[in-house]
Every structure is written in structure tokens, then in C-alpha cells.
Design a protein around this motif. Structure first.
Motif, short mmCIF file in Angstrom:
data_model
loop_
_atom_site.label_atom_id
_atom_site.label_comp_id
_atom_site.label_asym_id
_atom_site.label_seq_id
_atom_site.Cartn_x
_atom_site.Cartn_y
_atom_site.Cartn_z
N LEU A 82 -8.26 24.07 -12.62
CA LEU A 82 -7.58 23.37 -11.53
C LEU A 82 -8.48 23.28 -10.31
N GLY A 83 -9.16 24.38 -9.96
CA GLY A 83 -10.05 24.38 -8.81
C GLY A 83 -11.22 23.42 -8.98
N ALA A 84 -11.80 23.40 -10.20
CA ALA A 84 -12.93 22.51 -10.46
C ALA A 84 -12.52 21.04 -10.37
N LEU A 85 -11.33 20.71 -10.88
CA LEU A 85 -10.84 19.32 -10.82
C LEU A 85 -10.51 18.93 -9.38
N ASN A 86 -9.96 19.85 -8.62
CA ASN A 86 -9.71 19.57 -7.20
C ASN A 86 -11.01 19.30 -6.46
N ASP A 87 -12.05 20.06 -6.80
CA ASP A 87 -13.35 19.85 -6.17
C ASP A 87 -13.90 18.47 -6.50
N ILE A 88 -13.80 18.08 -7.76
CA ILE A 88 -14.28 16.76 -8.17
C ILE A 88 -13.51 15.67 -7.45
N ASP A 89 -12.22 15.85 -7.34
CA ASP A 89 -11.38 14.89 -6.64
C ASP A 89 -11.76 14.78 -5.16
N SER A 90 -12.32 15.86 -4.61
CA SER A 90 -12.72 15.89 -3.20
C SER A 90 -14.21 15.59 -3.01
N ASN A 91 -14.83 15.03 -4.05
CA ASN A 91 -16.25 14.68 -4.02
C ASN A 91 -17.16 15.90 -3.85
N TYR A 92 -16.69 17.02 -4.36
CA TYR A 92 -17.51 18.23 -4.34
C TYR A 92 -17.50 18.82 -5.74
N PHE A 93 -18.68 19.07 -6.28
CA PHE A 93 -18.76 19.62 -7.64
C PHE A 93 -19.77 20.74 -7.65
N SER A 94 -19.32 21.94 -7.91
CA SER A 94 -20.21 23.11 -7.91
C SER A 94 -20.72 23.34 -9.33
N SER A 95 -21.78 22.63 -9.66
CA SER A 95 -22.36 22.79 -11.00
C SER A 95 -23.03 24.14 -11.11
N GLY A 96 -23.35 24.52 -12.34
CA GLY A 96 -24.05 25.78 -12.57
C GLY A 96 -23.36 26.62 -13.62
N ASN A 97 -23.99 27.75 -13.95
CA ASN A 97 -23.43 28.71 -14.90
C ASN A 97 -22.76 29.85 -14.15
N TYR A 98 -21.54 30.16 -14.54
CA TYR A 98 -20.76 31.19 -13.85
C TYR A 98 -20.26 32.23 -14.86
N LEU A 99 -20.38 33.49 -14.49
CA LEU A 99 -19.83 34.59 -15.29
C LEU A 99 -18.68 35.19 -14.49
N LEU A 100 -17.48 35.08 -15.04
CA LEU A 100 -16.26 35.45 -14.31
C LEU A 100 -15.58 36.65 -14.97
N GLY A 101 -15.17 37.59 -14.14
CA GLY A 101 -14.50 38.76 -14.68
C GLY A 101 -13.55 39.36 -13.67
N ALA A 102 -13.38 40.68 -13.75
CA ALA A 102 -12.44 41.36 -12.87
C ALA A 102 -12.81 41.19 -11.40
N SER A 103 -14.10 41.24 -11.10
CA SER A 103 -14.54 41.15 -9.70
C SER A 103 -14.22 39.79 -9.08
N SER A 104 -14.07 38.77 -9.91
CA SER A 104 -13.70 37.44 -9.41
C SER A 104 -12.24 37.12 -9.72
N HIS A 105 -11.47 38.16 -10.05
CA HIS A 105 -10.03 38.02 -10.32
C HIS A 105 -9.76 37.00 -11.43
N ALA A 106 -10.62 37.00 -12.43
CA ALA A 106 -10.51 36.02 -13.50
C ALA A 106 -10.01 36.62 -14.81
N ILE A 107 -9.88 37.94 -14.87
CA ILE A 107 -9.30 38.57 -16.06
C ILE A 107 -8.28 39.62 -15.59
N GLY A 108 -7.39 39.97 -16.49
CA GLY A 108 -6.37 40.97 -16.16
C GLY A 108 -5.49 41.21 -17.37
N TYR A 109 -4.29 41.72 -17.13
CA TYR A 109 -3.34 41.90 -18.24
C TYR A 109 -1.94 41.57 -17.74
N VAL A 110 -1.06 41.25 -18.66
CA VAL A 110 0.30 40.84 -18.31
C VAL A 110 1.09 42.05 -17.85
N LYS A 111 1.68 41.91 -16.67
CA LYS A 111 2.52 42.97 -16.12
C LYS A 111 3.96 42.46 -16.06
#
Length: 346
Positions: free
Chosen positions: A287-316
Motif C-alpha cells: 500500500l505504501g509503495a503504491l501510494n508513493d507511485i501515485d504521488s510521483n515518488y518511487f523508492s527503488s532499491g533492495n530492502y530487508l524488512l523485519g522486526a526492527s521495521s515493524h514488518a513481522i510479528g505474530y497474531v495476538k
């Protein structure tokens, strides 16, 4: 004065209509070699696209589905997708043909959510029209292994995976690390069951060999249960549904789901066998990447996402059947991963 106001109004109307004419109505392609409805990973990807569509009238999405992930199918499916789209979202393995297609279509933006682009020598590279996301499956697997070890009563647990691709191997190794952590820190004394007949060519573990073979997933699940496992982590796509079914057949085995909340798949009569699910928060990233494209901003590159970027977790919450003590231990581990104090695979 009246002439001036009329002229000003005319100019404003021209600007307004020009703005409307220039407003982007993105045509989005979702290229997949799995089923969006039954596979939790693809469903999580698609929900991010749908969230964008719901807030951007005129934006459209079309699913381009291939039957099998191989070179001919990749070429055929991608050829159709890039021709009809401004943005292509792809959530499967990176074959050489994928990199070739991306290079040949610089006008199209690509969002990859499984692997980074690699050259013929296996070296990762970046392109200005590509945002490639990799997730810390080792961290997700670690949480699953920790939860399994802290919950098991038979002191035997296992993980089942689809195909021995890098992401699934990270899941497996993270799971092992989580069990070992529980044994060392909390004296759980739990064993990990890996059946030799289901190992992959270059690694041990329990691999179905497919993300779409629920029948074989059920067979492997039963074999693990017969070996004494009472908690199984299923990170195998549609094949994992068969593992869930094997747990229902047994009547006394629990499952830890993967990628998205799989609670709805766990109902067995009036009870549920899904303890929790370790999740990748892919939808917000898309959703964030599509919003960026829609706003004429595209952050290309390789990204490694995990707990520190709040990208993984478990169902509570209400869909988590872990007791409060186990949740506290998982939260502690998650906090340490966020801070960098705990690294599952060094």
C-alpha cells in the motif's frame, strides 16, 4: 472587472480539468503462480493492492496467474502483464527470465515481495524501476519455534515447508533457532522432528516440494504426528492446509500458521487448533509503495524488512490461543529483535 473575473474563472477551470486529465489512474498487475484465495502469502499481497484500490477511484488491478513457475510460463504471463499495466507486483521466486523482463520494461514499476533480483552469478543487483522487498523469515520462524517449544507437551515439535527456496530455508532455520533458544533460556527440553524422507536436495527438513499439494502436506503432517509431534509450524502455502487437516484428524495437535492470520482455517467443530500465526506485514508495504507511485515518488532499491521495521510479528488478541506467559516470552523476544539484541541467525 466582470471580464477579468470571467477570464480568471476560465483559467481556473482549465487548470482543474488539466489536473484531472493528468491524475493517474494506475493499472496494476498482480503476477502470481499461486491461488490468491487459498494461499496466505498471496492473499496478504493482494490485500495490500486492494487497500490501494479502495481509496483510489479509477485505479484497477488485474491478476495474471501462471500454472507453474517455469521459464516459458514466466515469459508468457509477464508479457501480458507489462503490456497492460503501469505497476507489476510479483510475489514468487526470481527466475533469470524475471530479471530480463524487468530490464526490458523500464517504464513499468515493479514491486517484488519475495526475493531481490539476481544476475547469472547469483549476485543481487538493483534497478531504478524496481522496489524489491525481502522479509526476515528467520525472525518469523524464530517466533514460531519459541512458541512451539513453550507450548509442546510431548516435547516434540516440527515445521513443514513448501519448497526449499531461500525464504523457506530461513523459516526452517529460524524455527530451529527459536526452539534451541527456548531450550537454553527456559529449559523446555524440546526436540525437533525432521523426517529424512522429506528432506530437500541441499538441506534437511520437512519439505512438501510444492506450495500447492495439500494432499502431500496432509501425509507429512500425519507422519510427524505419528512421530510424536503435538505442535507443528506450517509455512507451506496451500500445502500447509493439508498439514492443518492432519492436525484436525489427530484431535490433539496444534498448528502455528504463517504469513497471515490463519485462524479461520483452524476450526474443528467447536474448537480451533491454530495457536497463533507468525505474520509478514506485506500489505502495508505494498500500500505504501503504491501510494508513493501515485504521488510521483518511487523508492527503488533492495530492502530487508523485519522486526526492527515493524514488518513481522505474530497474531495476538482473540485469535491467539497462547497463554499469557508464552505471549510475554514472545513479546520479550520480539522486542530484543527490534533492538538488535537478539539475532536469530548470525
Amino acid at each position: 472587472m466582470k471580464k477579468f473575473l470571467c477570464a480568471l474563472l476560465a483559467c481556473l477551470l482549465v487548470v482543474s480539468f488539466a489536473g484531472l486529465a493528468c491524475a493517474k489512474k494506475l493499472n496494476i498487475a498482480f503476477v502470481t503462480f499461486g491461488d490468491v484465495e487459498s494461499d496466505p502469502f498471496y492473499r496478504e499481497n493482494y490485500s495490500g493492492i486492494q487497500a490501494f484500490i479502495n481509496t483510489h477511484p479509477g485505479a484497477r488491478v488485474k491478476v495474471f496467474k501462471g500454472a507453474k513457475l517455469n521459464a516459458p510460463n514466466v515469459k508468457r504471463v509477464f508479457a501480458k502483464a507489462v503490456k497492460a499495466s503501469d505497476v507489476v507486483i510479483y510475489s514468487d521466486g526470481i527466475l533469470p527470465e524475471v530479471a530480463e523482463i524487468v530490464k526490458a520494461n523500464p517504464r513499468v514499476k515493479f514491486i517484488l515481495t519475495q526475493e531481490w533480483l539476481t544476475d547469472k552469478n547469483g549476485k543481487n543487483f538493483e534497478l531504478p524501476n524496481v522496489k524489491a522487498l525481502c522479509f526476515r523469515e528467520d525472525e518469523s520462524g524464530f517466533l514460531a519455534g519459541l512458541a512451539a517449544a513453550l507450548t509442546s507437551k510431548t516435547k516434540k515439535v516440527a515445521s513443514v515447508h513448501g519448497v526449499a527456496i531461500p525464504s523457506n530455508i530461513r523459516f526452517k532455520n529460524g524455527f530451529i533457532a527459536g526452539v534451541h533458544y527456548a531450550n537454553e533460556k527456559y529449559n523446555t527440553n524440546v526436540n525437533i522432528v525432521e523426517l529424512p524422507e522429506y528432506g530437500a536436495i541441499d538441506t534437511t527438513g520437512n519439505f512438501v516440494g510444492s506450495f500447492k499439494n495439500a494432499a502431500k502436506g496432509r501425509i507429512i503432517g500425519k507422519a510427524l504426528i505419528d512421530s510424536g509431534c503435538d505442535v507443528i509450524f506450517a509455512s507451506a502455502g496451500e500445502s500447509g492446509n493439508g498439514v492443518i487437516d492432519s492436525a484436525k484428524d489427530s484431535g490433539n495437535v496444534k498448528i502455528i500458521g504463517c504469513d497471515t492470520d490463519q485462524f479461520d482455517l483452524g476450526f474443528d467443530g467447536d474448537k480451533n487448533i491454530i495457536l497463533t500465526s507468525v505474520i509478514k506485514l506485506i500489505a502495508p508495504q505494498i500500500l505504501g509503495a503504491l501510494n508513493d507511485i501515485d504521488s510521483n515518488y518511487f523508492s527503488s532499491g533492495n530492502y530487508l524488512l523485519g522486526a526492527s521495521s515493524h514488518a513481522i510479528g505474530y497474531v495476538k488478541g482473540e485469535h491467539c490461543l497462547l497463554d499469557s506467559d508464552v505471549r510475554e516470552k514472545l513479546d520479550s523476544a520480539l522486542d530484543m529483535m527490534k533492538s538488535g539484541e537478539l539475532i536469530p541467525l548470525k
